[in-house]
Design an enzyme around this catalytic site. Structure first.
Site, PDB file in Angstrom:
ATOM      1  N   GLY A   8      -4.527   4.293  10.715  1.00  0.00           N
ATOM      2  CA  GLY A   8      -4.508   4.929   9.771  1.00  0.00           C
ATOM      3  C   GLY A   8      -5.344   4.021   8.492  1.00  0.00           C
ATOM      4  NE  ARG A  35       7.716  -5.536  -4.254  1.00  0.00           N
ATOM      5  CZ  ARG A  35       7.022  -6.238  -4.696  1.00  0.00           C
ATOM      6  NH1 ARG A  35       6.986  -6.253  -6.011  1.00  0.00           N
ATOM      7  NH2 ARG A  35       6.137  -6.619  -4.016  1.00  0.00           N
ATOM      8  N   GLY A  62      -4.617   2.266   5.092  1.00  0.00           N
ATOM      9  CA  GLY A  62      -3.700   1.993   3.440  1.00  0.00           C
ATOM     10  C   GLY A  62      -4.268   1.092   2.502  1.00  0.00           C
ATOM     11  N   GLY A  63      -3.777   0.536   1.603  1.00  0.00           N
ATOM     12  CA  GLY A  63      -3.988   0.080   0.514  1.00  0.00           C
ATOM     13  C   GLY A  63      -4.774  -1.333   1.053  1.00  0.00           C
TER      14      GLY A  63
END
Length: 277
Positions: A34, A149, A36-37
């Site tokens: 994957g 968060r 991600g950011g």
């Protein structure tokens, strides 16, 4: 020089063959899991441990970003500080030419997928079990001084062998570390922000609790609720009693308190949430 070093790193990161060659002394059989950011995650075979692990590297376009590097290091330290069956374990870490770390490979399906497919809709006993387990994991992290968060269904994995794992501590905050600026505090997934975070306040254990409540809201409400939350996160959600008339009232009470608009109206801590569940 710096320019050539940067180009070398970019070449390695953007070419799978070059990436495999760079890590060849220890890791092999790279398969993309994957993006991600800030990172790319691969499934790899660890020659030393003789097992498959997940290897994460900083995304090519962000490898020279000092703030991203700090976040990456914070993620590793957050995970390394936590020893819990519901949180992935870190195996290896490096900051040489390519910052990376390897962690436990979690095989299963995300709560996001289960919600979108309505796999848990109406299964209240199973939802409560997930809620109890997740609340215990988050409570443990908070007790160790770590605020996640970014609690959301996509970051919670139902393992094939049973139980759940909380993943992606990429934006986690560690108490006692460098003060988090406003720009850092808003990193995460807006649809799961607590109202006070949307208003500009810092994240906290209570904002994690709000995100947890919204995850439970979606587990109960299913795909229809998920579509609404994705577009109207700034306003109060539709009452759960209307979304799911058969949901136990006690569960609704817990979820609604976790999602209270005012932080001081929520439970004092995640351990209190778990006891009520």
């Amino acid at each position: 020089d710096n320019a050539s070093d940067t180009q070398a790193r970019m070449t390695v990161l953007t070419s799978l063959a070059a990436l495999e060659n760079f890590f060849a002394p220890r890791y092999k059989n790279f398969r993309m899991l994957g993006k991600g950011g800030m990172g790319l995650v691969y499934r790899v075979s660890d020659k030393q441990l003789q097992r498959d692990v997940a290897l994460k590297v900083i995304s090519p376009l962000l490898v020279e970003d000092k703030e991203i590097k700090r976040r990456f290091l914070r993620e590793v330290r957050a995970l390394a500080a936590l020893e819990h069956n519901g949180i992935v374990s870190v195996f290896d870490f490096g900051q040489t030419q390519i910052p990376f770390y390897t962690m436990e490979l979690v095989e299963g399906v995300s709560l996001r997928t289960l919600i979108e497919q309505d796999e848990l809709t109406g299964k209240f006993e199973e939802i409560i079990k997930i809620a109890q387990e997740l609340s215990e994991i988050i409570s443990y992290a908070h007790e160790q001084g770590v605020i996640h968060r970014d609690i959301k269904p996509a970051n919670i994995i139902m393992r094939k062998e049973g139980g759940i794992k909380l993943i992606d501590f990429g934006v986690a905050a560690i108490e006692g570390s460098t003060t988090i600026t406003h720009s850092q505090a808003v990193i995460g997934t807006p649809a799961f922000f607590a109202p006070e975070v949307v208003a500009g306040s810092s994240t906290s254990a209570l904002s994690d609790q709000y995100s947890f409540g919204k995850v439970l809201y979606l587990l109960v409400g299913g795909s229809t609720a998920a579509e609404a939350v994705g577009t109207a996160f700034l306003g109060p959600p539709k009452p759960l009693a209307e979304v799911s008339p058969n949901c136990p009232k006690e569960l609704i009470t817990v979820i609604e308190r976790c999602m209270a608009s005012k932080a001081d109206e929520r439970f004092p801590s995640m351990s209190h949430v778990r006891s009520h569940l």
